[in-house]
Design an enzyme around this catalytic site. Structure first.
Site, PDB file in Angstrom:
ATOM      1  N   ARG A 193      32.475  31.096   7.977  1.00 20.03           N
ATOM      2  CA  ARG A 193      33.142  30.697   9.218  1.00 20.03           C
ATOM      3  C   ARG A 193      34.555  31.268   9.261  1.00 20.03           C
ATOM      4  NH1 ARG A 193      31.019  24.669   8.149  1.00 20.03           N
ATOM      5  NH2 ARG A 193      28.899  24.951   8.915  1.00 20.03           N
ATOM      6  N   LYS A 230      30.188  16.472  12.788  1.00 20.37           N
ATOM      7  CA  LYS A 230      29.536  15.506  13.697  1.00 20.37           C
ATOM      8  C   LYS A 230      28.353  14.816  13.031  1.00 20.37           C
ATOM      9  CE  LYS A 230      28.448  18.711  16.584  1.00 20.37           C
ATOM     10  NZ  LYS A 230      29.228  19.822  16.050  1.00 20.37           N
ATOM     11  N   GLY A 231      27.528  15.618  12.317  1.00 18.90           N
ATOM     12  CA  GLY A 231      26.304  15.091  11.713  1.00 18.90           C
ATOM     13  C   GLY A 231      26.639  13.964  10.765  1.00 18.90           C
ATOM     14  N   LYS A 232      27.644  14.208   9.930  1.00 22.57           N
ATOM     15  CA  LYS A 232      28.060  13.193   8.970  1.00 22.57           C
ATOM     16  C   LYS A 232      28.555  11.938   9.685  1.00 22.57           C
ATOM     17  CE  LYS A 232      31.413  11.538   6.288  1.00 22.57           C
ATOM     18  NZ  LYS A 232      32.661  11.461   5.540  1.00 22.57           N
ATOM     19  N   THR A 266      23.034  32.632  17.262  1.00 24.96           N
ATOM     20  CA  THR A 266      22.248  32.311  16.068  1.00 24.96           C
ATOM     21  C   THR A 266      20.834  32.892  16.185  1.00 24.96           C
ATOM     22  OG1 THR A 266      21.482  30.234  17.035  1.00 24.96           O
ATOM     23  CG2 THR A 266      23.492  30.132  15.707  1.00 24.96           C
ATOM     24  N   GLY A 286      32.329  23.526  17.160  1.00 25.03           N
ATOM     25  CA  GLY A 286      31.191  23.123  16.341  1.00 25.03           C
ATOM     26  C   GLY A 286      31.581  22.988  14.881  1.00 25.03           C
ATOM     27  N   ASP A 287      30.663  22.437  14.092  1.00 25.00           N
ATOM     28  CA  ASP A 287      30.856  22.292  12.647  1.00 25.00           C
ATOM     29  C   ASP A 287      32.057  21.428  12.281  1.00 25.00           C
ATOM     30  OD1 ASP A 287      28.693  24.029  12.400  1.00 25.00           O
ATOM     31  OD2 ASP A 287      29.990  25.788  12.423  1.00 25.00           O
ATOM     32  N   GLN A 315      26.962  21.383  18.862  1.00 30.26           N
ATOM     33  CA  GLN A 315      27.988  22.384  19.145  1.00 30.26           C
ATOM     34  C   GLN A 315      29.345  21.677  19.322  1.00 30.26           C
ATOM     35  OE1 GLN A 315      24.683  22.959  21.020  1.00 30.26           O
ATOM     36  NE2 GLN A 315      24.406  23.855  19.026  1.00 30.26           N
ATOM     37  N   GLY A 351      23.602  22.846  13.135  1.00 30.17           N
ATOM     38  CA  GLY A 351      23.349  22.607  11.719  1.00 30.17           C
ATOM     39  C   GLY A 351      24.176  21.417  11.278  1.00 30.17           C
ATOM     40  N   HIS A 352      23.514  20.292  11.036  1.00 36.26           N
ATOM     41  CA  HIS A 352      24.229  19.068  10.710  1.00 36.26           C
ATOM     42  C   HIS A 352      23.897  18.638   9.281  1.00 36.26           C
ATOM     43  CE1 HIS A 352      24.309  18.256  15.337  1.00 36.26           C
ATOM     44  NE2 HIS A 352      25.118  19.223  14.957  1.00 36.26           N
TER      45      HIS A 352
HETATM   46  P1  IMO Z   1      26.786  22.511  15.391  1.00 32.73           P
HETATM   47  O1  IMO Z   1      26.045  21.462  16.159  1.00 32.73           O
HETATM   48  C1  IMO Z   1      28.985  26.246  15.357  1.00 32.73           C
HETATM   49  C2  IMO Z   1      27.754  29.369  18.188  1.00 32.73           C
HETATM   50  C3  IMO Z   1      27.090  30.589  17.608  1.00 32.73           C
HETATM   51  C4  IMO Z   1      27.499  31.635  18.616  1.00 32.73           C
HETATM   52  C5  IMO Z   1      27.458  30.874  19.936  1.00 32.73           C
HETATM   53  C6  IMO Z   1      26.179  31.049  20.701  1.00 32.73           C
HETATM   54  O2  IMO Z   1      26.308  22.738  14.009  1.00 32.73           O
HETATM   55  O3  IMO Z   1      28.257  22.227  15.426  1.00 32.73           O
HETATM   56  P2  IMO Z   1      23.625  30.415  20.370  1.00 32.73           P
HETATM   57  O4  IMO Z   1      22.756  30.417  19.159  1.00 32.73           O
HETATM   58  O5  IMO Z   1      23.775  29.049  20.975  1.00 32.73           O
HETATM   59  O6  IMO Z   1      23.236  31.460  21.350  1.00 32.73           O
HETATM   60  O7  IMO Z   1      25.083  30.842  19.850  1.00 32.73           O
HETATM   61  O8  IMO Z   1      27.617  29.495  19.596  1.00 32.73           O
HETATM   62  N1  IMO Z   1      27.127  28.075  17.812  1.00 32.73           N
HETATM   63  C7  IMO Z   1      27.637  27.223  16.921  1.00 32.73           C
HETATM   64  N2  IMO Z   1      28.733  27.308  16.136  1.00 32.73           N
HETATM   65  N3  IMO Z   1      28.256  25.123  15.318  1.00 32.73           N
HETATM   66  C8  IMO Z   1      27.167  24.999  16.101  1.00 32.73           C
HETATM   67  O9  IMO Z   1      26.470  23.866  16.191  1.00 32.73           O
HETATM   68  C9  IMO Z   1      26.793  26.089  16.936  1.00 32.73           C
HETATM   69  N4  IMO Z   1      25.796  26.309  17.818  1.00 32.73           N
HETATM   70  C10 IMO Z   1      26.015  27.534  18.355  1.00 32.73           C
HETATM   71  O10 IMO Z   1      27.573  30.881  16.330  1.00 32.73           O
HETATM   72  O11 IMO Z   1      28.833  32.035  18.402  1.00 32.73           O
HETATM   73 MG    MG Z   2      27.046  22.982  12.211  1.00 36.54          MG
END
Ligand code: IMO
Ligand code: MG
Length: 408
Positions: free
Chosen positions: A283, A15-17, A127, A11-12, A198, A39-40
């Site tokens: 992070r 992607k959003g961008k 989260t 994740g992170d 994610q 979070g995008h």
């Molecule tokens: P984006 O779309 C980074 C991580 C959480 C946790 C695990 C489970 O912004 O890339 P949850 O809330 O789903 O029960 O959390 O997954 N996690 C992410 N880490 N980017 C995300 O989304 C994430 N969505 C969930 O930190 O370790």
């Molecule tokens: Mg994110």
């Protein structure tokens, strides 16, 4: 054409961008997985948008966006987010659609999420947005879908407190609901961007289970979570960063933990503003892990990567990348399923010389410094996936494709 964009790490990745950039040529953007755990961040001129549920295409005034059946939706978060978007001068009414089959997150699910987490021997680092509980209820067949709000038996069967919490959202959602399969069929000749959330390593099946999220975050989830068959997908792109980040718990073989590594990690965290958009958590930072990236390329059938944040290494003397794992003295080149094995990994790092010139100044493949191109070619050969595009800064114009995205 139907184009999928997923995250190829934890994740992170940006992607959003990238979805925002690619959405310029799309008619419709459909998010297919996850919920408000995502979070995008999108920067357009002097405005910054932090999206959690709403697909990134929303920033363009005329694009349609849809929240697919693979998503889990907290209606309170959704309307809060739409309110924020409106306050930033973007009118959304009439162009945000919600699948009748998407599942709803209720307030008690979020409480349960946190209470389960507090009892885990090895907490996941959720989260706390109720994601796991909502997907579990869905699998148990006890979930509540958006369209179920109009089913009198289901509505009457809800607890009074849930009904009164849901009632105002029910009215607001009424005009936004679509039968997703019919909606996608109607739009079959359009250019549709399928937006993941994610990342591959947080996918329920392919990620570092149990340290994963509960949705389908690989490209396979795009068909399932957007109500189209897999053969209608034309192309899959995966975004990755030139280093690796993880927020929450679980194994991360290349994490920069001690001495000079730790210092480098701290530097990259500040340069890359590596703090969670959803929770604000710092992070964890690691070296780029090509064993994991090759695995992500395979399980997502990636046609191309989009490489982001390579510009952060501009001016560095060297850059290190992980090309294999050492587990109990043995060299391993595949991505293990066992958490126990993963925790014993010592990364095998390959060092590349830094480069003259700046990746951050490049606006086309030709302008990428020669030394950086050597690193990119190595990544392509190792993973067997070409790097089709680049993000070299947070702004829209700091993005370019080497191979056109919207061509099969
Ligand atoms: P984006 O779309 C980074 C991580 C959480 C946790 C695990 C489970 O912004 O890339 P949850 O809330 O789903 O029960 O959390 O997954 N996690 C992410 N880490 N980017 C995300 O989304 C994430 N969505 C969930 O930190 O370790
Ligand atoms: Mg994110």
């Amino acid at each position: 054409m139907k184009l999928v964009v997923i995250g190829a790490q934890w994740g992170d990745e940006g992607k959003g961008k990238m979805v925002d950039y690619l959405a310029e040529d799309a008619d419709l953007v459909v998010r297919f997985s996850g919920g408000a755990n995502a979070g995008h961040t999108i920067k357009v001129e002097n405005r910054t948008f932090a999206l959690h549920l709403v697909p990134a295409g929303i920033i363009y005034p005329e694009k349609k966006v849809a929240l697919g059946n693979g998503m889990v939706i907290d209606p309170e978060s959704l309307f809060k987010e739409l309110g924020e978007i409106a306050s930033q001068g973007i009118s959304w009414e009439g162009r945000v659609f919600v699948s009748d089959r998407a599942h709803l997150v209720l307030p008690s699910y979020k409480e349960e999420d946190m209470s389960m987490e507090s009892k885990r021997i090895r907490p996941i680092g959720t989260t706390g947005r109720g994601i796991g509980v909502t997907y579990a209820n869905k699998a148990h067949r006890d979930g509540i879908r958006v369209g179920d709000l109009w089913d009198p038996v289901i509505w009457e069967g809800l607890k009074e407190e849930d009904r009164s919490w849901l009632a105002p959202f029910k009215d607001k959602l009424a005009g936004m609901i679509v039968n997703m399969a019919a909606f996608m069929m109607e739009n079959r000749d359009k250019d549709i961007l399928l937006e993941g959330a994610q990342g591959a390593l947080l996918d329920l099946d392919h990620g570092t289970y149990p340290f994963v999220s509960s949705g389908m975050s690989t490209s396979c989830g795009a068909a399932q979570g957007a109500s189209i068959g897999p053969r209608y997908i034309d192309k899959c792109l995966g975004v990755f960063k030139a280093y690796q980040t993880r927020v929450g718990n679980g194994p991360m073989p290349t994490e920069m933990l001690e001495g000079a590594d730790l210092e480098l990690g701290n530097t990259l965290r500040e340069l890359g503003h590596e703090y969670g958009v959803t929770t604000g958590r710092p992070r964890r930072i690691g070296y780029l892990d090509l064993v994991a990236l090759r695995y992500a390329g395979w399980v997502n059938s990636l046609d191309g990567f989009i490489l982001s944040h390579l510009n952060l290494y501009d001016g560095f003397e060297t850059i290190k990348i992980c090309t294999a794992y050492e587990i109990d003295g043995e060299i391993v080149e595949e991505f293990p399923a066992s958490i126990d094995r993963m925790e014993r990994i010592k990364p095998v790092l390959k060092e590349f010389p830094g480069w003259e010139g700046k990746v951050g100044d490049a606006r086309s493949w030709d302008q990428i410094p020669a030394g950086a191109k050597d690193v990119i070619r190595f990544i392509e050969e190792f993973t067997m996936v070409p790097v089709a595009g680049y993000s070299v800064g947070p702004l829209r114009d700091e993005t370019f494709m080497k191979d056109p995205a919207w061509a099969k």
